[in-house]
Design a protein around this motif. Structure first.
Motif, PDB file in Angstrom:
ATOM      1  N   ALA A   1       0.585  -1.022  -0.080  1.00 44.16           N
ATOM      2  CA  ALA A   1      -0.040  -0.135  -0.027  1.00 44.16           C
ATOM      3  C   ALA A   1       0.714   1.243  -0.057  1.00 44.16           C
ATOM      4  O   ALA A   1       0.408   2.418  -0.359  1.00 44.16           O
ATOM      5  CB  ALA A   1      -0.767   0.016   1.172  1.00 44.16           C
ATOM      6  N   TYR A   2       2.024   1.048   0.476  1.00 41.07           N
ATOM      7  CA  TYR A   2       2.922   2.132   0.523  1.00 41.07           C
ATOM      8  C   TYR A   2       3.221   2.866  -0.995  1.00 41.07           C
ATOM      9  O   TYR A   2       3.076   4.034  -1.379  1.00 41.07           O
ATOM     10  CB  TYR A   2       4.305   2.077   0.985  1.00 41.07           C
ATOM     11  CG  TYR A   2       5.208   3.032   1.104  1.00 41.07           C
ATOM     12  CD1 TYR A   2       5.133   4.117   1.755  1.00 41.07           C
ATOM     13  CD2 TYR A   2       6.535   2.957   0.228  1.00 41.07           C
ATOM     14  CE1 TYR A   2       6.207   5.246   2.059  1.00 41.07           C
ATOM     15  CE2 TYR A   2       7.457   4.181   0.062  1.00 41.07           C
ATOM     16  CZ  TYR A   2       7.146   5.259   1.128  1.00 41.07           C
ATOM     17  OH  TYR A   2       7.957   6.236   1.140  1.00 41.07           O
ATOM     18  N   ASP A   3       3.648   2.047  -1.992  1.00 43.40           N
ATOM     19  CA  ASP A   3       3.653   2.472  -3.361  1.00 43.40           C
ATOM     20  C   ASP A   3       2.883   1.745  -4.529  1.00 43.40           C
ATOM     21  O   ASP A   3       2.991   2.192  -5.456  1.00 43.40           O
ATOM     22  CB  ASP A   3       5.325   2.199  -3.906  1.00 43.40           C
ATOM     23  CG  ASP A   3       5.523   0.572  -3.911  1.00 43.40           C
ATOM     24  OD1 ASP A   3       4.700  -0.044  -3.805  1.00 43.40           O
ATOM     25  OD2 ASP A   3       6.693   0.308  -3.994  1.00 43.40           O
ATOM     26  N   ASN A   4       2.065   1.057  -3.973  1.00 47.22           N
ATOM     27  CA  ASN A   4       0.989   0.463  -4.866  1.00 47.22           C
ATOM     28  C   ASN A   4       1.261  -0.281  -6.062  1.00 47.22           C
ATOM     29  O   ASN A   4       0.713  -0.552  -7.075  1.00 47.22           O
ATOM     30  CB  ASN A   4      -0.160   1.489  -5.308  1.00 47.22           C
ATOM     31  CG  ASN A   4      -1.089   1.938  -3.950  1.00 47.22           C
ATOM     32  OD1 ASN A   4      -1.426   0.995  -3.437  1.00 47.22           O
ATOM     33  ND2 ASN A   4      -1.228   3.320  -4.116  1.00 47.22           N
ATOM     34  N   LYS A   5       2.745  -0.674  -6.148  1.00 42.76           N
ATOM     35  CA  LYS A   5       3.166  -1.353  -7.028  1.00 42.76           C
ATOM     36  C   LYS A   5       3.145  -2.974  -6.639  1.00 42.76           C
ATOM     37  O   LYS A   5       2.942  -3.371  -5.488  1.00 42.76           O
ATOM     38  CB  LYS A   5       4.824  -1.204  -7.333  1.00 42.76           C
ATOM     39  CG  LYS A   5       5.289   0.184  -7.706  1.00 42.76           C
ATOM     40  CD  LYS A   5       6.550   0.283  -7.882  1.00 42.76           C
ATOM     41  CE  LYS A   5       7.056   1.750  -8.222  1.00 42.76           C
ATOM     42  NZ  LYS A   5       8.526   1.895  -8.316  1.00 42.76           N
ATOM     43  N   VAL A   6       2.934  -3.661  -7.814  1.00 39.59           N
ATOM     44  CA  VAL A   6       2.796  -5.253  -7.462  1.00 39.59           C
ATOM     45  C   VAL A   6       4.021  -5.783  -7.753  1.00 39.59           C
ATOM     46  O   VAL A   6       4.695  -5.536  -8.714  1.00 39.59           O
ATOM     47  CB  VAL A   6       1.519  -5.845  -8.505  1.00 39.59           C
ATOM     48  CG1 VAL A   6       1.417  -6.966  -8.594  1.00 39.59           C
ATOM     49  CG2 VAL A   6       0.399  -4.899  -8.285  1.00 39.59           C
ATOM     50  N   TYR A   7       4.381  -6.846  -7.022  1.00 41.02           N
ATOM     51  CA  TYR A   7       5.693  -7.735  -7.023  1.00 41.02           C
ATOM     52  C   TYR A   7       5.110  -8.889  -6.864  1.00 41.02           C
ATOM     53  O   TYR A   7       4.175  -9.366  -6.344  1.00 41.02           O
ATOM     54  CB  TYR A   7       6.605  -7.233  -5.825  1.00 41.02           C
ATOM     55  CG  TYR A   7       6.796  -5.675  -5.632  1.00 41.02           C
ATOM     56  CD1 TYR A   7       7.889  -5.597  -6.742  1.00 41.02           C
ATOM     57  CD2 TYR A   7       6.202  -4.928  -5.048  1.00 41.02           C
ATOM     58  CE1 TYR A   7       8.303  -4.005  -6.580  1.00 41.02           C
ATOM     59  CE2 TYR A   7       6.702  -3.463  -4.767  1.00 41.02           C
ATOM     60  CZ  TYR A   7       7.661  -3.153  -5.668  1.00 41.02           C
ATOM     61  OH  TYR A   7       8.009  -1.708  -5.786  1.00 41.02           O
ATOM     62  N   THR A   8       6.050  -9.849  -7.518  1.00 41.63           N
ATOM     63  CA  THR A   8       6.071 -11.319  -7.419  1.00 41.63           C
ATOM     64  C   THR A   8       7.320 -11.984  -6.621  1.00 41.63           C
ATOM     65  O   THR A   8       8.469 -11.654  -7.184  1.00 41.63           O
ATOM     66  CB  THR A   8       5.818 -11.998  -8.577  1.00 41.63           C
ATOM     67  OG1 THR A   8       4.587 -11.613  -9.125  1.00 41.63           O
ATOM     68  CG2 THR A   8       5.573 -13.403  -8.342  1.00 41.63           C
ATOM     69  N   LEU A   9       6.970 -12.811  -5.552  1.00 41.39           N
ATOM     70  CA  LEU A   9       8.251 -13.312  -4.652  1.00 41.39           C
ATOM     71  C   LEU A   9       8.327 -14.628  -5.194  1.00 41.39           C
ATOM     72  O   LEU A   9       7.174 -15.563  -5.087  1.00 41.39           O
ATOM     73  CB  LEU A   9       8.088 -12.990  -3.293  1.00 41.39           C
ATOM     74  CG  LEU A   9       8.503 -11.581  -2.814  1.00 41.39           C
ATOM     75  CD1 LEU A   9       8.025 -11.475  -1.121  1.00 41.39           C
ATOM     76  CD2 LEU A   9       9.770 -11.116  -3.169  1.00 41.39           C
ATOM     77  N   LYS A  10       9.466 -15.216  -5.414  1.00 43.40           N
ATOM     78  CA  LYS A  10       9.508 -16.871  -5.415  1.00 43.40           C
ATOM     79  C   LYS A  10      10.003 -17.249  -4.069  1.00 43.40           C
ATOM     80  O   LYS A  10      10.940 -16.979  -3.630  1.00 43.40           O
ATOM     81  CB  LYS A  10      10.463 -17.161  -6.352  1.00 43.40           C
ATOM     82  CG  LYS A  10      10.680 -18.636  -6.487  1.00 43.40           C
ATOM     83  CD  LYS A  10      11.812 -18.839  -7.749  1.00 43.40           C
ATOM     84  CE  LYS A  10      12.017 -20.336  -7.905  1.00 43.40           C
ATOM     85  NZ  LYS A  10      13.214 -20.483  -8.844  1.00 43.40           N
ATOM     86  N   CYS A  11       9.032 -18.299  -3.465  1.00 52.95           N
ATOM     87  CA  CYS A  11       9.389 -18.759  -2.151  1.00 52.95           C
ATOM     88  C   CYS A  11       9.811 -20.230  -2.330  1.00 52.95           C
ATOM     89  O   CYS A  11       9.009 -20.741  -3.211  1.00 52.95           O
ATOM     90  CB  CYS A  11       8.135 -18.475  -1.318  1.00 52.95           C
ATOM     91  SG  CYS A  11       7.852 -16.746  -0.830  1.00 52.95           S
ATOM     92  N   GLN A  12      10.838 -20.773  -1.665  1.00 57.36           N
ATOM     93  CA  GLN A  12      11.607 -22.121  -1.893  1.00 57.36           C
ATOM     94  C   GLN A  12      11.511 -22.766  -0.507  1.00 57.36           C
ATOM     95  O   GLN A  12      12.132 -22.030   0.208  1.00 57.36           O
ATOM     96  CB  GLN A  12      12.606 -21.857  -2.692  1.00 57.36           C
ATOM     97  CG  GLN A  12      12.731 -21.487  -4.016  1.00 57.36           C
ATOM     98  CD  GLN A  12      14.159 -21.660  -4.517  1.00 57.36           C
ATOM     99  OE1 GLN A  12      14.795 -20.623  -4.301  1.00 57.36           O
ATOM    100  NE2 GLN A  12      14.645 -22.733  -5.441  1.00 57.36           N
ATOM    101  N   LEU A  13      11.102 -24.034  -0.497  1.00 57.54           N
ATOM    102  CA  LEU A  13      11.035 -24.640   0.769  1.00 57.54           C
ATOM    103  C   LEU A  13      12.485 -25.476   0.898  1.00 57.54           C
ATOM    104  O   LEU A  13      12.743 -26.220  -0.159  1.00 57.54           O
ATOM    105  CB  LEU A  13      10.055 -25.805   0.742  1.00 57.54           C
ATOM    106  CG  LEU A  13       9.919 -26.824   2.169  1.00 57.54           C
ATOM    107  CD1 LEU A  13       9.657 -25.765   3.363  1.00 57.54           C
ATOM    108  CD2 LEU A  13       8.713 -27.755   2.049  1.00 57.54           C
TER     109      LEU A  13
END
Length: 89
Positions: free
Chosen positions: A63-75
């Motif tokens: 909500a701070y910059d309203n940019k959309v990001y995608t994170l890759k999370c690995q187990l």
């Protein structure tokens, strides 16, 4: 908490450097009001995509910059780690 964030990174691939250059340095350059605003901003989860048993792509908007990001999370070894290189290289 950047110390804790480093513990949650996938080792290698320049992830610690990306954490520093993309997040820590810009945060530290903010004035007190900016730091407060960013630290209290909401995170909105847009989607979660399962990529097998050990990889999840998490799309979110801050909500701070309203940019959309995608994170890759690995187990890895029973813990979920973030691969910043996937999104920020």
């Amino acid at each position: 908490n950047f110390k804790r964030a480093k513990q949650l990174l996938v080792p290698g691939e320049g992830n610690e450097q990306l954490l520093s250059t993309r997040f820590e340095q810009p945060f530290r350059s903010l004035d007190g009001f900016g730091k407060e605003r960013l630290s209290q901003s909401s995170i909105h989860i847009k989607s979660v995509q399962q990529q097998g048993d050990s990889v999840v792509l998490l799309t979110y908007q801050n909500a701070y910059d309203n940019k959309v990001y995608t994170l890759k999370c690995q187990l890895q070894e029973g813990n979920w780690k973030t691969d910043l290189a996937y999104s920020f290289r």
